[in-house]
Scaffold this active site. Structure first.
Site, PDB file in Angstrom:
ATOM      1  N   GLU A  29       0.833  -1.200   0.000  1.00  0.00           N
ATOM      2  CA  GLU A  29       0.000   0.000   0.000  1.00  0.00           C
ATOM      3  C   GLU A  29       0.872   1.257   0.000  1.00  0.00           C
ATOM      4  O   GLU A  29       1.885   1.299   0.683  1.00  0.00           O
ATOM      5  CB  GLU A  29      -0.904  -0.020   1.243  1.00  0.00           C
ATOM      6  CG  GLU A  29      -1.870  -1.196   1.235  1.00  0.00           C
ATOM      7  CD  GLU A  29      -2.308  -1.619   2.639  1.00  0.00           C
ATOM      8  OE1 GLU A  29      -2.338  -0.767   3.537  1.00  0.00           O
ATOM      9  OE2 GLU A  29      -2.629  -2.816   2.815  1.00  0.00           O
ATOM     10  N   GLU A  60      -4.043  -6.834   2.976  1.00  0.00           N
ATOM     11  CA  GLU A  60      -2.765  -7.423   3.414  1.00  0.00           C
ATOM     12  C   GLU A  60      -2.687  -8.910   3.100  1.00  0.00           C
ATOM     13  O   GLU A  60      -1.629  -9.428   2.745  1.00  0.00           O
ATOM     14  CB  GLU A  60      -2.544  -7.200   4.912  1.00  0.00           C
ATOM     15  CG  GLU A  60      -2.059  -5.809   5.262  1.00  0.00           C
ATOM     16  CD  GLU A  60      -3.180  -4.786   5.286  1.00  0.00           C
ATOM     17  OE1 GLU A  60      -4.363  -5.184   5.152  1.00  0.00           O
ATOM     18  OE2 GLU A  60      -2.887  -3.595   5.440  1.00  0.00           O
ATOM     19  N   ALA A  84       3.914  -3.732  11.204  1.00  0.00           N
ATOM     20  CA  ALA A  84       4.010  -5.151  11.582  1.00  0.00           C
ATOM     21  C   ALA A  84       2.684  -5.629  12.154  1.00  0.00           C
ATOM     22  O   ALA A  84       2.342  -6.807  12.043  1.00  0.00           O
ATOM     23  CB  ALA A  84       5.130  -5.343  12.593  1.00  0.00           C
ATOM     24  N   HIS A 129      -0.441  -0.111  16.469  1.00  0.00           N
ATOM     25  CA  HIS A 129       0.560   0.367  15.511  1.00  0.00           C
ATOM     26  C   HIS A 129       1.944   0.426  16.149  1.00  0.00           C
ATOM     27  O   HIS A 129       2.784   1.204  15.725  1.00  0.00           O
ATOM     28  CB  HIS A 129       0.200   1.777  15.009  1.00  0.00           C
ATOM     29  CG  HIS A 129      -0.938   1.810  14.046  1.00  0.00           C
ATOM     30  ND1 HIS A 129      -2.223   1.561  14.417  1.00  0.00           N
ATOM     31  CD2 HIS A 129      -0.980   2.061  12.724  1.00  0.00           C
ATOM     32  CE1 HIS A 129      -3.027   1.671  13.368  1.00  0.00           C
ATOM     33  NE2 HIS A 129      -2.298   1.969  12.318  1.00  0.00           N
TER      34      HIS A 129
END
Lengths: 324, 323
Positions: A29, A60, A84, A129
């Site tokens: 992305e 994803e 991640a 995040h």
């Protein structure tokens, strides 16, 4: 030698590998217009076209599956997962497919794939995040796990990961994107699995990786002032990890401290300590120790987030305790 | 057409014989784990794969023996794989759910729904990137219609205009669950169309209908090189797994589908065209002989060397040997 950031170093490495090998391409992305969330793909789509730097939808799972399917049919894809944390959305494809295809299929095919994902905390990104997921990948047979700490290693390890025939989880810490450092643009790929002895000492072995390495270096300076000398080892690659360098150091110091930002419970530090304790129990001059995040989600508020951070002070305190 | 149907009939009989023998192998303890038989659905893989080149790719799912045989895999290597022997398609390390042969363009059965499809889309991307003229056929079951990743795959294939034919083999059951009872809306074809993928349905138990439909679709795929969707309605005559008796189904439903058995219908058609029943019987016998021979060879084959457990894990950083 040139000076550049980790983001620029990774951009350089990918560009060099794409020029070297037509089969190398990247997908993920936001790679095109802005060149990735940290500019780590800047200019590459303009240079190589939209078919080799592919802007993907927020999918994803399919980004990763596309890469795996393309890796087993003659190309060498580099996946960008941005965070991640989002790798969990693709965990099935990584764990059930990429890691196992070669084995399950009796070795008739390999999966030359790189899955780039940014780990760690950065200025209040909160629980979804900020995670560091290396332990999950290290515990998955079939995967190689890499976590560089500086621009030069970033450059040389990304090259190595792209040339590797195994699926490589390439973990890049968000707080390192803008870290400046010198590198040789023509440097050869680094051998995967070779750690780096950053500082030499005789009192204790401190093992770390990724951004926490920098806290260890700071701790080393503080400890030196206190008359304590430490071996600082940057593992650089977590699977395989450089057992021989850690062993060599431990034989010298008899003390082992592991510092990592990820959660202490079932973290990779536990594995390193278990392995070393099983082999070298008699050499240990004090119980091995870990400095790591507690087993809580990463909080948003600054003073709370700091609880999860592994800074030099915590490392120094742990060392002093071990030397008491 | 008669010779084509005769050829298809041979393949269908070979798959049927293989599946029956695979079931016996499980019962007798020679095979282990999961064995999902393709009995009743043979027409679909047979009619489609017959029209593929060896260089074209297919991917399959847990019920993958039929696709493998139809794509030309060696049944002896498949038998060895089922029995976990050296010389199996995956050297005994994959078993029934992971049969693959890249030299035949068979990218693998798959144990996770719908990952055969998601990976097949990647293979199609690779074809486009490498400017090859292959096409991909991704087979999957109706159960996959309720997995989110399938729709990421549909979207991806459509957005990037990839040369892939999605084939949903709708046997109406996801293990014990009647798929219709847990599927909203009108099901597969409409879901594909929502992603801009042209979709058609076919009677999956009519090998000629599937053949003709696949012919048109593959022609279109080879020319336009954009994704297409085929929904093949069928029924599995056996359970989900070899040991599943399928008791959750209405016996009348099963009986009525037995009359629609693709092999039975093909026999009837061939007989109508003047093919003697003795000739058809010989096809069955020959298929059974081939299969028996394959499994006899498999039984005689050695198990893999114990150290095979430690090969092909990964090149980098692999700890060799038992710990």
């Amino acid at each position: 030698m040139t000076s550049m950031t980790c983001a620029q170093a990774s951009c350089l490495a990918l560009r060099q590998e794409m020029l070297r090998d037509d089969r190398v391409w990247a997908l993920g992305e936001d790679l095109g217009p802005e060149g990735g969330v940290a500019g780590q793909y800047k200019g590459l789509q303009q240079e190589f076209g939209r078919h080799r730097i592919v802007d993907a939808p927020i999918s994803e799972n399919q980004i990763t599956a596309t890469a795996i399917g393309a890796a087993i049919t003659g190309t060498r894809p580099v996946v960008e997962l941005r965070y991640a944390d989002f790798a969990f959305c693709a965990a099935d494809e990584i764990i059930n497919q990429a890691a196992k295809i070669r084995y399950m299929l009796g070795g008739q095919v390999r999966v030359p794939l790189v899955v780039r994902q940014s780990i760690g905390m950065r200025e209040g990104m909160a629980a979804q995040h900020s995670q560091s997921n290396e332990a999950l990948w290290i515990g998955t047979p079939g995967l190689v796990v890499v976590a560089p700490s500086n621009p030069s290693d970033q450059h040389r390890l990304l090259k190595a990961a792209i040339r590797c025939d195994d699926p490589v989880m390439f973990l890049e810490h968000k707080e390192l994107w803008n870290l400046q450092g010198t590198l040789d643009p023509d440097a050869e790929p680094l051998e995967i699995g070779v750690a780096h002895l950053l500082e030499q000492g005789s009192d204790i072995t401190i093992v770390s990786w990724s951004s926490t390495v920098h806290a260890c270096i700071q701790a080393h300076s503080a400890l030196t002032k206190l008359g304590i000398s430490a071996d600082i080892i940057d593992l650089r690659t977590l699977w395989p990890w450089d057992q021989s360098l850690v062993e060599k150091s431990l034989k010298k110091t008899g003390r082992l401290l592991i510092a990592h930002e990820s959660i202490r419970t079932m973290g990779f530090g536990a594995e390193i300590i278990a392995e070393m304790t099983e082999k070298y129990f008699d050499l240990l001059r004090s119980p091995p120790s870990r400095v790591a995040s507690p087993r809580i989600p990463v909080p948003y508020s600054k003073p709370l987030e700091d609880i999860c951070r592994v800074g030099s002070e915590k490392i120094v305190q742990s060392v002093l305790k071990m030397l008491q | 057409m008669i010779s084509t149907v005769e050829r298809l009939f041979e393949t269908m009989c070979l798959i049927r014989a293989f599946e029956d023998e695979a079931g016996k192998m499980l019962e007798q303890g020679f095979a282990r784990g999961s064995v999902h038989q393709y009995v009743g659905e043979e027409a679909i893989a047979t009619a489609i794969c017959d029209q593929l080149h060896v260089t074209d790719y297919i991917s399959s799912y847990h019920r993958g023996h039929g696709h493998s045989i139809a794509k030309g895999l060696d049944i002896c290597a498949m038998a060895k794989e089922l029995l976990g022997r050296a010389g199996g398609t995956c050297n005994g390390k994959g078993g029934s759910m992971h049969i693959a042969d890249f030299s035949k363009g068979m990218l693998g059965a798959n144990g996770v729904v719908p990952d055969g499809v998601t990976l097949a889309v990647g293979a199609a991307q690779s074809i486009k990137l490498l400017k090859q003229d292959r096409v991909v056929v991704a087979f999957f079951g109706d159960g996959a219609l309720n997995r989110g990743p399938l729709f990421e795959a549909f979207n991806w294939a459509s957005v990037y205009e990839l040369p892939i034919l999605f084939v949903c083999e709708d046997n109406q059951y996801a293990h014990t669950q009647r798929t219709r009872s847990v599927t909203a809306g009108e099901g597969g074809p409409l879901r594909a169309k929502a992603f801009g993928i042209p979709a058609v349905s076919v009677d999956g138990n009519d090998v000629i209908a599937v053949y003709e439909m696949a012919k048109a679709l593959l022609n279109q795929l080879r020319t336009e090189r954009k994704p297409l969707y085929l929904h093949a309605n069928t029924h599995r005559l056996y359970g989900h797994l070899a040991y599943d008796k399928g008791l959750y189904r209405d016996p009348n439903e099963v009986e009525s589908w037995k009359k629609q058995d693709c092999i039975l219908r093909t026999e009837q058609w061939l007989q109508q065209q003047g093919v003697k029943s003795s000739k058809l019987l010989k096809v069955h016998q020959h298929a059974r002989q081939q299969v028996t021979q394959a499994f006899e060879q498999a039984k005689a084959a050695p198990f893999p060397d114990i150290l095979e457990a430690f090969t092909d894990v990964q090149d980098v950083g692999f700890e060799k040997g038992l710990k």
